[in-house]
Write a protein that holds these residues in place. Structure first.
Motif, short mmCIF file in Angstrom:
data_model
loop_
_atom_site.label_atom_id
_atom_site.label_comp_id
_atom_site.label_asym_id
_atom_site.label_seq_id
_atom_site.Cartn_x
_atom_site.Cartn_y
_atom_site.Cartn_z
N ILE A 64 0.85 -1.20 0.00
CA ILE A 64 0.00 0.00 0.00
C ILE A 64 0.88 1.24 0.00
O ILE A 64 1.77 1.38 0.83
CB ILE A 64 -0.96 0.01 1.21
CG1 ILE A 64 -1.94 -1.15 1.11
CG2 ILE A 64 -1.70 1.35 1.30
CD1 ILE A 64 -2.82 -1.33 2.34
N SER A 65 0.61 2.15 -0.96
CA SER A 65 1.39 3.39 -1.09
C SER A 65 0.58 4.65 -0.83
O SER A 65 1.13 5.74 -0.80
CB SER A 65 2.01 3.47 -2.48
OG SER A 65 2.92 2.42 -2.67
N GLY A 66 -0.73 4.51 -0.66
CA GLY A 66 -1.59 5.66 -0.39
C GLY A 66 -3.01 5.21 -0.15
O GLY A 66 -3.36 4.05 -0.39
N HIS A 67 -3.84 6.13 0.32
CA HIS A 67 -5.26 5.82 0.55
C HIS A 67 -6.11 7.06 0.36
O HIS A 67 -5.61 8.18 0.42
CB HIS A 67 -5.48 5.24 1.96
CG HIS A 67 -5.49 6.29 3.02
ND1 HIS A 67 -4.34 6.74 3.63
CD2 HIS A 67 -6.51 7.01 3.56
CE1 HIS A 67 -4.66 7.68 4.51
NE2 HIS A 67 -5.97 7.86 4.48
N ALA A 68 -7.40 6.83 0.17
CA ALA A 68 -8.39 7.91 0.09
C ALA A 68 -9.72 7.37 0.61
O ALA A 68 -10.03 6.19 0.44
CB ALA A 68 -8.54 8.41 -1.34
N TRP A 69 -10.49 8.24 1.23
CA TRP A 69 -11.84 7.87 1.65
C TRP A 69 -12.70 7.83 0.39
O TRP A 69 -12.52 8.64 -0.52
CB TRP A 69 -12.38 8.86 2.67
CG TRP A 69 -11.61 8.80 3.96
CD1 TRP A 69 -10.52 9.56 4.30
CD2 TRP A 69 -11.84 7.93 5.05
NE1 TRP A 69 -10.07 9.21 5.55
CE2 TRP A 69 -10.85 8.20 6.03
CE3 TRP A 69 -12.77 6.93 5.30
CZ2 TRP A 69 -10.79 7.52 7.24
CZ3 TRP A 69 -12.70 6.25 6.52
CH2 TRP A 69 -11.73 6.55 7.47
N SER A 70 -13.64 6.90 0.33
CA SER A 70 -14.39 6.67 -0.90
C SER A 70 -15.79 6.18 -0.59
O SER A 70 -16.05 5.66 0.50
CB SER A 70 -13.65 5.62 -1.74
OG SER A 70 -14.34 5.33 -2.92
N THR A 71 -16.66 6.31 -1.56
CA THR A 71 -17.98 5.69 -1.45
C THR A 71 -17.87 4.25 -1.93
O THR A 71 -16.96 3.90 -2.70
CB THR A 71 -19.03 6.43 -2.31
OG1 THR A 71 -18.61 6.38 -3.67
CG2 THR A 71 -19.18 7.88 -1.86
#
Length: 147
Positions: free
Chosen positions: A131-138
């Motif tokens: 894992i290199s990044g994340h974002a909140w999502s629907t």
């Protein structure tokens, strides 16, 4: 003779009390981490069963390897378990920085993935330590889910 048998039985039963908790403790998962998790945050850990705390975030962090935001430096490509205690959204984890590469999502209702060892991103790349990044999502923006 009866007294000796009663003592031996008592000792045997008492020793089971010591063995049983050790066995049940071996069936670890992320439930203890979830119980203590701050509401509105996602968490990442460098070991399975939510141990080896890497960090937490209430917002997006598209590059876990830079020196900004919640995850930094060696956090990139280090997560082996993840937890979502978000209030409204799922978490979309990316294989690349800036929201690139494949993704895998973790829902609020699932809560955690105790081990990423069997998971892959949408590109087929193994998710463990990737894992290199994340974002909140629907949920509608997620096509692959951590199990």
């Amino acid at each position: 003779m009866r007294k000796a048998f009663a003592v031996m039985t008592t000792v045997a039963v008492a020793s089971l009390g010591v063995i049983v908790p050790a066995t049940s403790a071996q069936a670890a998962d992320c439930s203890d981490a979830m119980a203590g998790a701050d509401s509105g945050y996602m968490f990442a850990y460098d070991s399975t069963n939510c141990s080896g705390y890497l960090g937490k975030a209430s917002g997006d962090d598209s590059n876990w390897g830079d020196s900004a935001l919640s995850f930094q430096g060696t956090d990139t490509n280090s997560a082996s378990s993840i937890l979502n205690n978000g209030n409204n959204y799922e978490v979309k984890f990316y294989n690349g920085t800036g929201g690139t590469g494949g993704h895998i999502c973790l829902s609020r209702t699932e809560g955690w993935a105790s081990s990423l060892l069997g998971d892959t991103f949408t590109t087929g790349v193994a998710a463990n330590n990737a894992i290199s990044g994340h974002a909140w999502s629907t949920a509608s923006n997620c096509s692959k889910w951590a199990v």
